[in-house]
Scaffold this motif. Structure first.
Motif, PDB file in Angstrom:
ATOM      1  N   GLN A 153      53.259  78.912 -64.880  1.00  0.00           N
ATOM      2  CA  GLN A 153      52.004  79.452 -64.357  1.00  0.00           C
ATOM      3  C   GLN A 153      51.044  78.283 -64.212  1.00  0.00           C
ATOM      4  N   ARG A 154      50.376  78.162 -63.082  1.00  0.00           N
ATOM      5  CA  ARG A 154      49.511  77.009 -62.874  1.00  0.00           C
ATOM      6  C   ARG A 154      48.095  77.246 -63.404  1.00  0.00           C
ATOM      7  N   GLU A 155      47.624  78.485 -63.352  1.00  0.00           N
ATOM      8  CA  GLU A 155      46.295  78.806 -63.871  1.00  0.00           C
ATOM      9  C   GLU A 155      46.457  79.246 -65.319  1.00  0.00           C
ATOM     10  N   VAL A 156      46.537  78.277 -66.218  1.00  0.00           N
ATOM     11  CA  VAL A 156      46.842  78.575 -67.617  1.00  0.00           C
ATOM     12  C   VAL A 156      45.607  78.925 -68.436  1.00  0.00           C
ATOM     13  N   THR A 157      44.454  78.995 -67.777  1.00  0.00           N
ATOM     14  CA  THR A 157      43.235  79.361 -68.493  1.00  0.00           C
ATOM     15  C   THR A 157      42.960  80.855 -68.411  1.00  0.00           C
ATOM     16  N   GLY A 158      43.948  81.634 -67.978  1.00  0.00           N
ATOM     17  CA  GLY A 158      43.760  83.075 -67.897  1.00  0.00           C
ATOM     18  C   GLY A 158      45.036  83.833 -68.211  1.00  0.00           C
ATOM     19  N   PHE A 159      44.885  85.046 -68.704  1.00  0.00           N
ATOM     20  CA  PHE A 159      46.011  85.948 -68.975  1.00  0.00           C
ATOM     21  C   PHE A 159      46.047  87.014 -67.888  1.00  0.00           C
ATOM     22  N   TYR A 160      47.182  87.132 -67.206  1.00  0.00           N
ATOM     23  CA  TYR A 160      47.327  88.060 -66.095  1.00  0.00           C
ATOM     24  C   TYR A 160      48.506  88.991 -66.374  1.00  0.00           C
ATOM     25  N   PRO A 161      48.221  90.243 -66.768  1.00  0.00           N
ATOM     26  CA  PRO A 161      49.305  91.181 -67.087  1.00  0.00           C
ATOM     27  C   PRO A 161      50.314  91.344 -65.969  1.00  0.00           C
ATOM     28  N   VAL A 162      49.885  91.196 -64.709  1.00  0.00           N
ATOM     29  CA  VAL A 162      50.808  91.380 -63.595  1.00  0.00           C
ATOM     30  C   VAL A 162      51.965  90.384 -63.659  1.00  0.00           C
ATOM     31  N   LEU A 163      51.734  89.224 -64.253  1.00  0.00           N
ATOM     32  CA  LEU A 163      52.800  88.233 -64.343  1.00  0.00           C
ATOM     33  C   LEU A 163      53.916  88.685 -65.277  1.00  0.00           C
ATOM     34  N   ILE A 164      53.558  89.419 -66.313  1.00  0.00           N
ATOM     35  CA  ILE A 164      54.574  89.959 -67.216  1.00  0.00           C
ATOM     36  C   ILE A 164      55.428  90.983 -66.472  1.00  0.00           C
ATOM     37  N   GLU A 165      54.765  91.821 -65.687  1.00  0.00           N
ATOM     38  CA  GLU A 165      55.476  92.861 -64.946  1.00  0.00           C
ATOM     39  C   GLU A 165      56.382  92.277 -63.861  1.00  0.00           C
ATOM     40  N   GLU A 166      55.933  91.216 -63.221  1.00  0.00           N
ATOM     41  CA  GLU A 166      56.641  90.675 -62.057  1.00  0.00           C
ATOM     42  C   GLU A 166      57.425  89.399 -62.358  1.00  0.00           C
ATOM     43  N   LYS A 167      57.525  89.008 -63.615  1.00  0.00           N
ATOM     44  CA  LYS A 167      58.080  87.700 -63.958  1.00  0.00           C
ATOM     45  C   LYS A 167      59.479  87.479 -63.386  1.00  0.00           C
ATOM     46  N   ASP A 168      60.386  88.412 -63.597  1.00  0.00           N
ATOM     47  CA  ASP A 168      61.764  88.224 -63.129  1.00  0.00           C
ATOM     48  C   ASP A 168      61.829  88.122 -61.606  1.00  0.00           C
ATOM     49  N   LYS A 169      61.061  88.968 -60.928  1.00  0.00           N
ATOM     50  CA  LYS A 169      61.041  88.947 -59.463  1.00  0.00           C
ATOM     51  C   LYS A 169      60.467  87.638 -58.949  1.00  0.00           C
ATOM     52  N   LEU A 170      59.383  87.178 -59.556  1.00  0.00           N
ATOM     53  CA  LEU A 170      58.759  85.928 -59.139  1.00  0.00           C
ATOM     54  C   LEU A 170      59.701  84.743 -59.333  1.00  0.00           C
ATOM     55  N   GLU A 189      53.575  61.231 -66.114  1.00  0.00           N
ATOM     56  CA  GLU A 189      52.585  61.842 -66.984  1.00  0.00           C
ATOM     57  C   GLU A 189      51.233  62.032 -66.334  1.00  0.00           C
ATOM     58  N   VAL A 190      50.996  61.443 -65.162  1.00  0.00           N
ATOM     59  CA  VAL A 190      49.734  61.718 -64.480  1.00  0.00           C
ATOM     60  C   VAL A 190      49.742  63.115 -63.870  1.00  0.00           C
ATOM     61  N   THR A 191      50.917  63.735 -63.783  1.00  0.00           N
ATOM     62  CA  THR A 191      51.036  65.116 -63.317  1.00  0.00           C
ATOM     63  C   THR A 191      51.005  66.037 -64.536  1.00  0.00           C
ATOM     64  N   LEU A 192      50.105  66.992 -64.543  1.00  0.00           N
ATOM     65  CA  LEU A 192      49.952  67.881 -65.702  1.00  0.00           C
ATOM     66  C   LEU A 192      51.183  68.764 -65.883  1.00  0.00           C
ATOM     67  N   PRO A 193      51.737  68.833 -67.098  1.00  0.00           N
ATOM     68  CA  PRO A 193      52.922  69.653 -67.351  1.00  0.00           C
ATOM     69  C   PRO A 193      52.605  71.118 -67.632  1.00  0.00           C
ATOM     70  N   LEU A 194      51.315  71.440 -67.776  1.00  0.00           N
ATOM     71  CA  LEU A 194      50.856  72.828 -67.927  1.00  0.00           C
ATOM     72  C   LEU A 194      51.472  73.513 -69.138  1.00  0.00           C
ATOM     73  N   MET A 195      52.358  74.513 -68.955  1.00  0.00           N
ATOM     74  CA  MET A 195      52.915  75.267 -70.081  1.00  0.00           C
ATOM     75  C   MET A 195      54.016  74.507 -70.814  1.00  0.00           C
ATOM     76  N   PHE A 196      54.377  73.344 -70.315  1.00  0.00           N
ATOM     77  CA  PHE A 196      55.390  72.503 -70.948  1.00  0.00           C
ATOM     78  C   PHE A 196      54.723  71.265 -71.535  1.00  0.00           C
ATOM     79  N   THR A 197      55.517  70.407 -72.147  1.00  0.00           N
ATOM     80  CA  THR A 197      55.110  69.044 -72.487  1.00  0.00           C
ATOM     81  C   THR A 197      56.091  68.107 -71.793  1.00  0.00           C
ATOM     82  N   TRP A 198      55.682  66.882 -71.602  1.00  0.00           N
ATOM     83  CA  TRP A 198      56.597  65.938 -70.959  1.00  0.00           C
ATOM     84  C   TRP A 198      57.794  65.619 -71.853  1.00  0.00           C
ATOM     85  N   GLU A 199      57.607  65.722 -73.157  1.00  0.00           N
ATOM     86  CA  GLU A 199      58.746  65.522 -74.059  1.00  0.00           C
ATOM     87  C   GLU A 199      59.796  66.605 -73.824  1.00  0.00           C
TER      88      GLU A 199
END
Length: 334
Positions: A201-218, A261-271
């Motif tokens: 998810q790129r917008e990690v500063t918010g919780f969006y319930p629709v993503l839980i519902e649509e995760k597999d399809k997305l 590392e200049v690219t943000l890993p968001l929900m991951f870490t570079w390690e």
């Protein structure tokens, strides 16, 4: 990271290949005099003089216009960087070309240089976004941006095989303004050794319930897009790319970034991304609860696409999100 891996992520390199799967864009080469104007901080802040007669009185048919045009670089003598003793600079030919392209793209665009857009200067815009309708508005954002110094002076600093400070030429990409995009539908994809090992998810500063519902399809739609459109066309072993998933399930690519590392890993870490675990078991990560929100991470929301002013779609979206949070809080308390 290699020099070629940085170069291939320039928009003028990847756009011709993916223009059927991205936002319509018109690209112009920038004269060196304009680059020096952007870099010059030795004197007062002058915006270029506007040439009111630069735009010819003719109607443009977008269907007749070529969407990938590199204009010839003007002579460096066209204008000189401003100083206290000099009048404000002027770039009439560049202004004319850009204003014509804005008209072709529907009257509103957001600007981007080779790699980056001036997100950090959106605050100076009356609408709080990178939406521009004229050359003057574009120049104000570019001149006010500190983040673009990376493109202008430091693009190759992380390269192990290059001593370059900057590319041979700079371009400005005018990307058609797309209103009403939903930030929760943008994702960053991580490709290592030509394998899609992670989606975030790129917008990690918010919780969006629709993503839980649509995760597999997305995930299925994004992986199919990577296999069908990206994997055989983008000529790099490891990189990241950003996509947007439309309501109809179609996927659009927004950008490509180097694997570094200049690219943000968001929900991951570079390690994690460099480990073998994700190579064996790729993951699609989203913020799955309000507790997972990362308010301190400056990224994500595609501000360059969104109008954040009062009454805009994004403003209404945030109000709806706040109301949903209050509802969930009341339910939990009950």
């Amino acid at each position: 990271m290699k020099e070629d891996e940085v170069n291939i992520c320039q928009i003028q390199e990847w756009y011709p290949i993916f223009k059927s799967s991205t936002i319509k864009t018109i690209i112009h080469e920038l004269p060196e005099s304009f680059i020096q104007y952007l870099l010059d901080d030795s004197g007062p802040f002058f915006l270029p003089l506007s040439n009111d007669d630069a735009l010819p009185n003719r109607i443009h048919n977008p269907l007749d216009e070529e969407d990938y045009t590199i204009s010839e670089q003007q002579s460096d003598s066209e204008s000189e960087p401003s100083s206290p003793q000099q009048p404000p600079p002027s770039f009439p030919e560049l202004e004319s070309q850009i204003n014509q392209s804005i008209e072709t793209l529907g009257g509103s665009i957001f600007p981007k240089l080779n790699w980056s857009s001036p997100k950090d200067s959106a605050w100076i815009s009356p609408n709080g976004s990178l939406k521009c309708t004229s050359f003057s508005e574009i120049t104000l954002l570019l001149k006010s941006s500190d983040s673009l110094v990376h493109d202008l002076c430091h693009a190759y600093e992380s390269c192990t095989d290059s001593n370059l400070a900057r590319p041979d030429k700079f371009v400005i990409a005018l990307r058609k303004w797309c209103p009403n995009l939903h930030p929760e539908m943008e994702f960053r994809c991580f490709v290592r050794n030509r394998k899609l090992i992670g989606i975030s998810q790129r917008e990690v500063t918010g919780f969006y319930p629709v993503l839980i519902e649509e995760k597999d399809k997305l995930e299925m739609e994004i992986r199919k897009f990577y296999t069908d459109k990206v994997s055989m066309e983008f000529d790099s072993e490891s990189y990241t790319f950003d996509v947007y998933v439309q309501k109809d399930g179609k996927v659009k690519v927004f950008d490509f970034n180097p694997w570094c590392e200049v690219t943000l890993p968001l929900m991951f870490t570079w390690e994690e991304l460099e480990s073998e675990e994700l190579m064996q078991d790729p993951e699609f990560r989203i913020v799955d609860s309000q507790l997972g929100v990362r308010p301190g991470l400056k990224t994500a929301v595609p501000y360059d696409y969104l109008d954040t002013s009062e009454g805009s779609g994004w403003d209404q979206f945030m109000k709806n999100a706040d109301e949903e949070l209050r509802r969930q809080t009341r339910s939990a308390g009950a």
